[in-house]
Design an enzyme around this catalytic site. Structure first.
Site, PDB file in Angstrom:
ATOM      1  N   ASN A  10      28.156  24.558  18.889  1.00 27.15           N
ATOM      2  CA  ASN A  10      29.604  24.544  19.120  1.00 27.15           C
ATOM      3  C   ASN A  10      29.825  24.309  20.610  1.00 27.15           C
ATOM      4  O   ASN A  10      29.603  25.207  21.417  1.00 27.15           O
ATOM      5  CB  ASN A  10      30.188  25.893  18.673  1.00 27.15           C
ATOM      6  CG  ASN A  10      31.658  26.024  19.004  1.00 27.15           C
ATOM      7  OD1 ASN A  10      32.305  25.058  19.417  1.00 27.15           O
ATOM      8  ND2 ASN A  10      32.184  27.227  18.835  1.00 27.15           N
ATOM      9  N   LYS A  12      32.503  23.923  22.153  1.00 28.46           N
ATOM     10  CA  LYS A  12      33.776  24.475  22.643  1.00 28.46           C
ATOM     11  C   LYS A  12      34.493  23.402  23.474  1.00 28.46           C
ATOM     12  O   LYS A  12      34.428  22.227  23.116  1.00 28.46           O
ATOM     13  CB  LYS A  12      33.527  25.792  23.403  1.00 28.46           C
ATOM     14  CG  LYS A  12      32.693  26.763  22.547  1.00 28.46           C
ATOM     15  CD  LYS A  12      32.607  28.157  23.067  1.00 28.46           C
ATOM     16  CE  LYS A  12      31.782  28.994  22.112  1.00 28.46           C
ATOM     17  NZ  LYS A  12      31.703  30.394  22.483  1.00 28.46           N
ATOM     18  N   HIS A  93      37.022  30.765  14.367  1.00 31.07           N
ATOM     19  CA  HIS A  93      36.164  31.206  15.470  1.00 31.07           C
ATOM     20  C   HIS A  93      36.875  32.334  16.231  1.00 31.07           C
ATOM     21  O   HIS A  93      38.102  32.346  16.325  1.00 31.07           O
ATOM     22  CB  HIS A  93      35.878  30.028  16.408  1.00 31.07           C
ATOM     23  CG  HIS A  93      34.838  30.363  17.428  1.00 31.07           C
ATOM     24  ND1 HIS A  93      35.142  31.048  18.584  1.00 31.07           N
ATOM     25  CD2 HIS A  93      33.504  30.151  17.451  1.00 31.07           C
ATOM     26  CE1 HIS A  93      34.023  31.235  19.274  1.00 31.07           C
ATOM     27  NE2 HIS A  93      33.010  30.697  18.612  1.00 31.07           N
ATOM     28  N   GLU A  95      37.342  32.865  19.238  1.00 32.09           N
ATOM     29  CA  GLU A  95      38.247  32.413  20.307  1.00 32.09           C
ATOM     30  C   GLU A  95      39.577  31.941  19.715  1.00 32.09           C
ATOM     31  O   GLU A  95      40.635  32.113  20.317  1.00 32.09           O
ATOM     32  CB  GLU A  95      37.567  31.321  21.144  1.00 32.09           C
ATOM     33  CG  GLU A  95      36.483  31.920  22.036  1.00 32.09           C
ATOM     34  CD  GLU A  95      35.257  31.060  22.237  1.00 32.09           C
ATOM     35  OE1 GLU A  95      35.331  29.831  22.058  1.00 32.09           O
ATOM     36  OE2 GLU A  95      34.195  31.630  22.559  1.00 32.09           O
ATOM     37  N   GLU A 163      29.513  36.216  13.907  1.00 29.72           N
ATOM     38  CA  GLU A 163      29.530  36.150  15.365  1.00 29.72           C
ATOM     39  C   GLU A 163      30.209  37.401  15.915  1.00 29.72           C
ATOM     40  O   GLU A 163      31.450  37.448  16.022  1.00 29.72           O
ATOM     41  CB  GLU A 163      30.294  34.911  15.845  1.00 29.72           C
ATOM     42  CG  GLU A 163      29.679  33.610  15.366  1.00 29.72           C
ATOM     43  CD  GLU A 163      29.955  32.439  16.316  1.00 29.72           C
ATOM     44  OE1 GLU A 163      29.029  31.666  16.546  1.00 29.72           O
ATOM     45  OE2 GLU A 163      31.081  32.330  16.837  1.00 29.72           O
ATOM     46  N   GLY A 169      29.066  34.490  24.318  1.00 31.76           N
ATOM     47  CA  GLY A 169      29.197  34.052  25.707  1.00 31.76           C
ATOM     48  C   GLY A 169      28.924  35.153  26.718  1.00 31.76           C
ATOM     49  O   GLY A 169      29.237  35.007  27.901  1.00 31.76           O
ATOM     50  N   SER A 207      25.154  34.393  21.832  1.00 33.07           N
ATOM     51  CA  SER A 207      24.122  34.343  22.876  1.00 33.07           C
ATOM     52  C   SER A 207      22.731  33.995  22.334  1.00 33.07           C
ATOM     53  O   SER A 207      21.723  34.542  22.808  1.00 33.07           O
ATOM     54  CB  SER A 207      24.088  35.658  23.663  1.00 33.07           C
ATOM     55  OG  SER A 207      25.346  35.877  24.284  1.00 33.07           O
TER      56      SER A 207
END
Ligand code: 13P
Length: 252
Positions: A10, A12, A93, A95, A163, A169, A207
């Site tokens: 991904n 992003k 996701h 985010e 996730e 991240g 990560s």
């Protein structure tokens, strides 16, 4: 593991359209001989049109709107994505949920829309650190799964990505035990609700890198990865793909 593992990157909001072809070429050349892993590249929308990959390499979008067309400024519809030759779309996701306020209802609309167009949703679920600390992880996963898949009878074409929000991240990876427990919970829920627990891919994301990939892919219930940061560097991403390939080959 009977299913072919999946390693998805991904990107992003990274990489220019003009960088897509050379990056994908670089990765595919590094892992040209793989036969036991499917690899998915998820560039930003602007990169999708540049993607031209053949199995075991696939393209994914990072988001979509569920309406076919209309007055939705700034949105991209599922037929537009499909026209770019995409097979997978990341949905829900963290985010999107936490930065852009996406609701479970929207996420469910997207999953249903994608299935109706014959595309494969990659439904992301995961708890925040506060939810984990207060012992709500299993409840959150169940809630996100049930709401994301609401009114869907057959989730065979869906992929689930676990996730944990706190591992995205941050450089902090969930422990093997935490990953194994979460994946078992997810598999039990989908087994109970849809009767096909073992057939659905459950990816881990948070990560993942070339150092921890070997331990994580050997964790029970992990069918591959959804990778952010480490998917932006060709050598790192290829190294994870190769690790998964080797572990899978040794299982045969
Ligand atoms: P990182 O691998 O950078 O933690 O990101 C994970 C992720 O969000 C993939 O969708």
């Amino acid at each position: 593991m009977k299913k072919m593992p999946i390693v998805a990157g991904n990107w992003k909001m990274n990489k220019l359209p003009s960088e897509v072809i050379s990056f994908v070429d670089e990765v595919t050349k590094l892992v040209l001989d793989i036969r036991s892993v499917s690899v998915i590249f998820a560039p930003p929308f602007t990169g999708l049109f540049e993607m031209n990959v053949k199995p075991p390499f696939y393209a994914a979008a990072q988001n979509c709107h569920w309406e076919e067309s209309g007055a939705f400024t700034g949105e991209i519809s599922i037929p537009m994505i499909k026209d770019c030759g995409v097979d997978y779309v990341i949905v829900g996701h963290s985010e999107r949920r936490h930065v852009f306020g996406e609701t479970d209802e929207w996420i469910n609309n997207k999953v249903r829309g994608l299935l109706s167009y014959g595309l494969n949703p990659i439904l992301c679920i995961g708890e925040t650190i506060d939810e984990r600390k207060s012992g709500e992880t299993a409840l959150v996963l169940k809630d996100q799964l049930e709401k994301g898949f609401d009114s869907i009878d057959n989730i065979r074409d869906c992929i689930i990505a676990y996730e944990p929000v706190w591992a995205i991240g941050t450089g902090v990876t969930a422990t093997i035990e935490q990953v194994q427990i979460a994946h078992t919970v997810i598999r039990e829920i989908i087994g109970k609700n849809y009767g096909i627990g073992n057939d659905v891919h459950i990816l881990y994301g948070g990560s993942v890198n070339s150092d921890n990939a070997k331990d994580l892919i050997q964790t029970k219930g992990v069918d591959g990865f959804l990778i952010g940061g480490a998917s932006l560097d060709a050598n790192s991403f290829a190294s994870v793909i190769r690790t998964v390939e080797e572990v899978q080959e040794n299982r045969k």
